[in-house]
Design an enzyme around this catalytic site. Sequence first.
Site, PDB file in Angstrom:
ATOM      1  N   TYR A  59      -9.919  -3.787  -1.226  1.00  0.00           N
ATOM      2  CA  TYR A  59      -9.678  -2.371  -0.921  1.00  0.00           C
ATOM      3  C   TYR A  59     -10.724  -1.470  -1.567  1.00  0.00           C
ATOM      4  CZ  TYR A  59      -5.822  -3.200   2.033  1.00  0.00           C
ATOM      5  OH  TYR A  59      -5.093  -3.601   3.113  1.00  0.00           O
ATOM      6  N   ARG A  99     -13.385  -1.566   0.892  1.00  0.00           N
ATOM      7  CA  ARG A  99     -13.107  -0.739   2.075  1.00  0.00           C
ATOM      8  C   ARG A  99     -13.252   0.738   1.729  1.00  0.00           C
ATOM      9  NH1 ARG A  99      -7.785  -2.036   5.195  1.00  0.00           N
ATOM     10  NH2 ARG A  99      -8.685  -0.477   6.557  1.00  0.00           N
ATOM     11  N   HIS A 117      -0.149   4.821   8.064  1.00  0.00           N
ATOM     12  CA  HIS A 117      -0.317   3.641   7.209  1.00  0.00           C
ATOM     13  C   HIS A 117      -0.863   3.983   5.835  1.00  0.00           C
ATOM     14  CE1 HIS A 117      -0.666   1.229  11.172  1.00  0.00           C
ATOM     15  NE2 HIS A 117       0.551   1.630  10.909  1.00  0.00           N
ATOM     16  N   CYS A 138       2.669   2.605  -7.542  1.00  0.00           N
ATOM     17  CA  CYS A 138       3.066   1.510  -8.415  1.00  0.00           C
ATOM     18  C   CYS A 138       3.596   0.360  -7.555  1.00  0.00           C
ATOM     19  CB  CYS A 138       4.161   1.976  -9.379  1.00  0.00           C
ATOM     20  SG  CYS A 138       4.625   0.670 -10.544  1.00  0.00           S
ATOM     21  N   CYS A 171       9.858   1.610  -9.356  1.00  0.00           N
ATOM     22  CA  CYS A 171       9.090   2.775  -9.827  1.00  0.00           C
ATOM     23  C   CYS A 171       8.543   3.548  -8.633  1.00  0.00           C
ATOM     24  CB  CYS A 171       7.944   2.269 -10.716  1.00  0.00           C
ATOM     25  SG  CYS A 171       6.884   3.599 -11.300  1.00  0.00           S
ATOM     26  N   CYS A 197       0.315   1.102 -13.911  1.00  0.00           N
ATOM     27  CA  CYS A 197       1.058   2.334 -13.610  1.00  0.00           C
ATOM     28  C   CYS A 197       1.204   3.184 -14.875  1.00  0.00           C
ATOM     29  CB  CYS A 197       2.453   1.974 -13.078  1.00  0.00           C
ATOM     30  SG  CYS A 197       3.447   3.448 -12.762  1.00  0.00           S
ATOM     31  N   CYS A 245       5.568   3.825 -15.355  1.00  0.00           N
ATOM     32  CA  CYS A 245       6.500   2.812 -15.893  1.00  0.00           C
ATOM     33  C   CYS A 245       5.801   1.882 -16.873  1.00  0.00           C
ATOM     34  CB  CYS A 245       7.123   1.994 -14.753  1.00  0.00           C
ATOM     35  SG  CYS A 245       5.953   0.899 -13.941  1.00  0.00           S
TER      36      CYS A 245
HETATM   37  P1  NAD Z   1       4.997  -5.475  11.789  1.00  0.00           P
HETATM   38  O1  NAD Z   1       5.278  -6.202  13.055  1.00  0.00           O
HETATM   39  O2  NAD Z   1       5.362  -6.118  10.507  1.00  0.00           O
HETATM   40  O3  NAD Z   1       5.642  -4.017  11.850  1.00  0.00           O
HETATM   41  C1  NAD Z   1       5.292  -3.106  10.816  1.00  0.00           C
HETATM   42  C2  NAD Z   1       6.556  -2.448  10.377  1.00  0.00           C
HETATM   43  O4  NAD Z   1       6.994  -1.641  11.454  1.00  0.00           O
HETATM   44  C3  NAD Z   1       7.622  -3.486  10.037  1.00  0.00           C
HETATM   45  O5  NAD Z   1       7.841  -3.415   8.662  1.00  0.00           O
HETATM   46  C4  NAD Z   1       8.829  -3.059  10.831  1.00  0.00           C
HETATM   47  O6  NAD Z   1       9.844  -2.569   9.956  1.00  0.00           O
HETATM   48  C5  NAD Z   1       8.360  -1.865  11.631  1.00  0.00           C
HETATM   49  N1  NAD Z   1       8.553  -2.181  13.028  1.00  0.00           N
HETATM   50  C6  NAD Z   1       8.218  -3.316  13.660  1.00  0.00           C
HETATM   51  N2  NAD Z   1       8.555  -3.230  14.957  1.00  0.00           N
HETATM   52  C7  NAD Z   1       9.111  -1.990  15.124  1.00  0.00           C
HETATM   53  C8  NAD Z   1       9.638  -1.296  16.219  1.00  0.00           C
HETATM   54  N3  NAD Z   1       9.702  -1.870  17.430  1.00  0.00           N
HETATM   55  N4  NAD Z   1      10.100  -0.042  16.040  1.00  0.00           N
HETATM   56  C9  NAD Z   1      10.041   0.527  14.832  1.00  0.00           C
HETATM   57  N5  NAD Z   1       9.564  -0.079  13.722  1.00  0.00           N
HETATM   58  C10 NAD Z   1       9.100  -1.322  13.900  1.00  0.00           C
HETATM   59  O7  NAD Z   1       3.460  -5.060  11.802  1.00  0.00           O
HETATM   60  P2  NAD Z   1       2.319  -5.808  11.005  1.00  0.00           P
HETATM   61  O8  NAD Z   1       1.274  -6.186  11.981  1.00  0.00           O
HETATM   62  O9  NAD Z   1       2.892  -6.868  10.139  1.00  0.00           O
HETATM   63  O10 NAD Z   1       1.743  -4.635  10.083  1.00  0.00           O
HETATM   64  C11 NAD Z   1       2.655  -4.016   9.220  1.00  0.00           C
HETATM   65  C12 NAD Z   1       2.109  -2.659   8.935  1.00  0.00           C
HETATM   66  O11 NAD Z   1       1.013  -2.807   8.039  1.00  0.00           O
HETATM   67  C13 NAD Z   1       1.576  -1.995  10.188  1.00  0.00           C
HETATM   68  O12 NAD Z   1       1.885  -0.638  10.157  1.00  0.00           O
HETATM   69  C14 NAD Z   1       0.083  -2.229  10.050  1.00  0.00           C
HETATM   70  O13 NAD Z   1      -0.644  -1.264  10.724  1.00  0.00           O
HETATM   71  C15 NAD Z   1      -0.074  -2.096   8.560  1.00  0.00           C
HETATM   72  N6  NAD Z   1      -1.312  -2.721   8.080  1.00  0.00           N
HETATM   73  C16 NAD Z   1      -2.147  -1.976   7.328  1.00  0.00           C
HETATM   74  C17 NAD Z   1      -3.302  -2.563   6.867  1.00  0.00           C
HETATM   75  C18 NAD Z   1      -4.256  -1.756   6.058  1.00  0.00           C
HETATM   76  O14 NAD Z   1      -5.151  -2.290   5.423  1.00  0.00           O
HETATM   77  N7  NAD Z   1      -4.045  -0.450   6.095  1.00  0.00           N
HETATM   78  C19 NAD Z   1      -3.617  -3.885   7.160  1.00  0.00           C
HETATM   79  C20 NAD Z   1      -2.714  -4.597   7.934  1.00  0.00           C
HETATM   80  C21 NAD Z   1      -1.545  -4.019   8.399  1.00  0.00           C
HETATM   81  N1  APR Z   2     -14.148   4.069  20.972  1.00  0.00           N
HETATM   82  C1  APR Z   2     -12.898   3.860  21.455  1.00  0.00           C
HETATM   83  N2  APR Z   2     -12.184   2.724  21.243  1.00  0.00           N
HETATM   84  C2  APR Z   2     -12.781   1.759  20.515  1.00  0.00           C
HETATM   85  C3  APR Z   2     -14.098   1.889  19.979  1.00  0.00           C
HETATM   86  C4  APR Z   2     -14.778   3.113  20.225  1.00  0.00           C
HETATM   87  N3  APR Z   2     -16.021   3.332  19.758  1.00  0.00           N
HETATM   88  N4  APR Z   2     -14.401   0.733  19.316  1.00  0.00           N
HETATM   89  C5  APR Z   2     -13.327  -0.071  19.418  1.00  0.00           C
HETATM   90  N5  APR Z   2     -12.354   0.533  20.149  1.00  0.00           N
HETATM   91  C6  APR Z   2     -11.004   0.038  20.456  1.00  0.00           C
HETATM   92  C7  APR Z   2     -10.921  -1.457  20.697  1.00  0.00           C
HETATM   93  O1  APR Z   2     -11.104  -1.712  22.065  1.00  0.00           O
HETATM   94  C8  APR Z   2      -9.479  -1.743  20.247  1.00  0.00           C
HETATM   95  O2  APR Z   2      -8.585  -1.560  21.332  1.00  0.00           O
HETATM   96  O3  APR Z   2     -10.239   0.290  19.306  1.00  0.00           O
HETATM   97  C9  APR Z   2      -9.195  -0.666  19.202  1.00  0.00           C
HETATM   98  C10 APR Z   2      -9.175  -1.206  17.795  1.00  0.00           C
HETATM   99  O4  APR Z   2      -8.011  -2.015  17.685  1.00  0.00           O
HETATM  100  P1  APR Z   2      -7.659  -2.683  16.269  1.00  0.00           P
HETATM  101  O5  APR Z   2      -8.897  -3.248  15.680  1.00  0.00           O
HETATM  102  O6  APR Z   2      -6.461  -3.553  16.492  1.00  0.00           O
HETATM  103  O7  APR Z   2      -7.227  -1.460  15.355  1.00  0.00           O
HETATM  104  P2  APR Z   2      -5.810  -0.729  15.365  1.00  0.00           P
HETATM  105  O8  APR Z   2      -5.257  -0.658  16.748  1.00  0.00           O
HETATM  106  O9  APR Z   2      -6.020   0.536  14.618  1.00  0.00           O
HETATM  107  O10 APR Z   2      -4.871  -1.708  14.473  1.00  0.00           O
HETATM  108  C11 APR Z   2      -3.551  -1.192  14.137  1.00  0.00           C
HETATM  109  O11 APR Z   2      -3.119  -2.873  12.454  1.00  0.00           O
HETATM  110  O12 APR Z   2      -4.453  -4.133  11.078  1.00  0.00           O
HETATM  111  C12 APR Z   2      -3.497  -3.121  11.108  1.00  0.00           C
HETATM  112  O13 APR Z   2      -3.135  -1.292   9.703  1.00  0.00           O
HETATM  113  C13 APR Z   2      -4.084  -1.879  10.542  1.00  0.00           C
HETATM  114  O14 APR Z   2      -4.001   0.350  11.391  1.00  0.00           O
HETATM  115  C14 APR Z   2      -4.284  -0.995  11.736  1.00  0.00           C
HETATM  116  C15 APR Z   2      -3.249  -1.489  12.694  1.00  0.00           C
END
Ligand code: NAD
Ligand code: APR
Length: 300
Positions: free
Chosen positions: A67, A70, A121, A129, A134, A190, A193
């Site tokens: 992270y 990132r 997200h 924490c 906490c 944290c 806590c």
């Molecule tokens: P998931 O299938 O676990 O769903 C995510 C959450 O949404 C679950 O905890 C569930 O409670 C809720 N959910 C699932 N289906 C739902 C529905 N139909 N209606 C309402 N709530 C629903 O998704 P995931 O692929 O395991 O990802 C979990 C979360 O973590 C997502 O929001 C994803 O975008 C996020 N994520 C963030 C990062 C990051 O680095 N920011 C990386 C990966 C995933």
């Molecule tokens: N303009 C428009 N669309 C684009 C571009 C661009 N320049 N480049 C890529 N895309 C589209 C791809 O075609 C794809 O459909 O963006 C989408 C990216 O999809 P993902 O990589 O799955 O990203 P996202 O949909 O945000 O994933 C949802 O899952 O991994 C977790 O928390 C994470 O927020 C993320 C969530």
Amino acid sequence: YRAEVQSFRDYLKSSKRVMALCGAGLSAASGLPTFRGAGGLWRTHDAISLATPEAFRINPSLVWQFYNYRRHMALNVKPNPAHYALAELAKKRKDFITLTQNVDGLSPRAGHPAEQLFPLHGSLFDVKCSEFFCDYAEGNNFTDPIVPALALPLDESDPTTTEARKAKELDISDAKVLLPELRLDDLPHCPKCKKGLLRPGVVWFGERLPEKTLSTAEDWIIASKKIDLIIVIGTSSTVYPAAGYTDRARVKGARVAVVNMERTEKTTQGMREGDWYFQGDAGVILPDLLKDEIGELTVL
Ligand code: NAD
Ligand code: APR
């Protein structure tokens, strides 16, 4: 295509309640990798090993370095015209909101009014924490990395620094780079806590979204009598509950406009007569679609 753009612009003009649902594709034009597309982050890394509570419990050092990396990447890029276009639209229309799955902080940096931006997200620039009992959580501006302790040791003398890292800034996109094992007490703890480790303030795989975020987004959707238009930008629509918002808006009478580089079964799911699909780069398409409302973007 121009006729499609014009019909969208005309409808946007006559719309009252509009929402945008954004994913990693919105930030792709800024140079940040998406998750599932070509070169996507989950292509080079096993997402489950880096973005889950389990991963953090087993190896917090690795997760923090991922992270930190990132955050470092996000700070090294700039918002693109699509971020600015949404921010300008929000300034002009108080009945417009943006739901974003992105944690990169680029929408706030483009000047998007915070009260109309729902980060579903969380953010790379928030910490909280990791102890369930906490409630410590802290937001952060986008300049100082929260955890200086992770200013990774890059000096020559440090034995944990691998060759690859000596040569350049830590870049874990090539998975070959062996990451140092940061000691537990070098990781941020944290301040409240005093027990738990701090963790990135993002939603991980399998986690529920923060109740507050979920409820405010739901309130906006449920409360509104009608949503006229939802613009679905750069998301593969694979993760819930975000992916479900498009259908929720449809139920409320919304027409749907998708802006996506690709056209897949998921991104076209539920498309109906009168919906729009603009295939291409959001960084180019969005400012064009919103031009009547926001004029020419001068913020580049
Ligand atoms: P998931 O299938 O676990 O769903 C995510 C959450 O949404 C679950 O905890 C569930 O409670 C809720 N959910 C699932 N289906 C739902 C529905 N139909 N209606 C309402 N709530 C629903 O998704 P995931 O692929 O395991 O990802 C979990 C979360 O973590 C997502 O929001 C994803 O975008 C996020 N994520 C963030 C990062 C990051 O680095 N920011 C990386 C990966 C995933
Ligand atoms: N303009 C428009 N669309 C684009 C571009 C661009 N320049 N480049 C890529 N895309 C589209 C791809 O075609 C794809 O459909 O963006 C989408 C990216 O999809 P993902 O990589 O799955 O990203 P996202 O949909 O945000 O994933 C949802 O899952 O991994 C977790 O928390 C994470 O927020 C993320 C969530």
